[in-house]
Design a protein around this motif. Structure first.
Motif, short mmCIF file in Angstrom:
data_model
loop_
_atom_site.label_atom_id
_atom_site.label_comp_id
_atom_site.label_asym_id
_atom_site.label_seq_id
_atom_site.Cartn_x
_atom_site.Cartn_y
_atom_site.Cartn_z
N GLU A 45 -20.73 6.13 -5.31
CA GLU A 45 -21.73 5.98 -4.27
C GLU A 45 -22.95 5.22 -4.79
N VAL A 47 -26.80 4.50 -5.50
CA VAL A 47 -27.93 5.38 -5.81
C VAL A 47 -29.26 4.66 -5.57
N TYR A 58 -33.29 3.46 -2.04
CA TYR A 58 -32.76 4.64 -2.73
C TYR A 58 -31.90 5.49 -1.80
N LYS A 59 -30.94 6.15 -2.41
CA LYS A 59 -30.19 7.19 -1.73
C LYS A 59 -31.19 8.32 -1.42
N ASP A 60 -31.04 8.92 -0.24
CA ASP A 60 -32.01 9.93 0.19
C ASP A 60 -32.18 11.06 -0.83
#
Length: 115
Positions: A45, A47, A58-60
């Motif tokens: 995934e 990041v 950014y990923k939450d």
């Protein structure tokens, strides 16, 4: 283009690590860098990402804890990871996006967050 990732290791929950992704080769063709991760039994995934213009995303779940940055003089992209949690345990990979539409991947660096 070659990418060399480093900086992984074992850290306790709440600790910090800084990952590095050194880039060499046809750097002028690169328009963005990303950090991905793949945890045990999970899919890879995204990041964090940074463009050559300095736009970051950014990923939450990591926003506010992780910071992606770039040192142009060293052709290196960093991922500063603070307040690490067990769920951050993963192999972390850097990726560069080419203006020709292709991608380049570095090897993974393992981050283990455990007490």
């Amino acid at each position: 283009v070659q990418l060399q990732a480093s900086g992984g290791g074992l850290v306790q929950p709440g600790g910090s690590l800084r990952l590095s992704c050194a880039t060499s080769g046809s750097i002028s063709s690169i328009i963005a860098w990303d950090w991905f991760r793949q945890g045990p039994g999970k899919q890879r995934e995204p990041v964090a990402s940074i463009t050559t213009g300095g736009i970051t995303n950014y990923k939450d779940s990591v926003r506010g804890r992780f910071t992606i940055s770039r040192d142009n003089a060293k052709n290196t992209v960093y991922l500063q990871m603070n307040s690490l949690k067990s769920e951050d345990t993963a192999a972390y990979y850097c990726r560069a996006s080419s203006n020709r539409g292709g991608y380049y991947w570095g090897q993974g660096t393992l981050v283990t967050v455990s007490s």
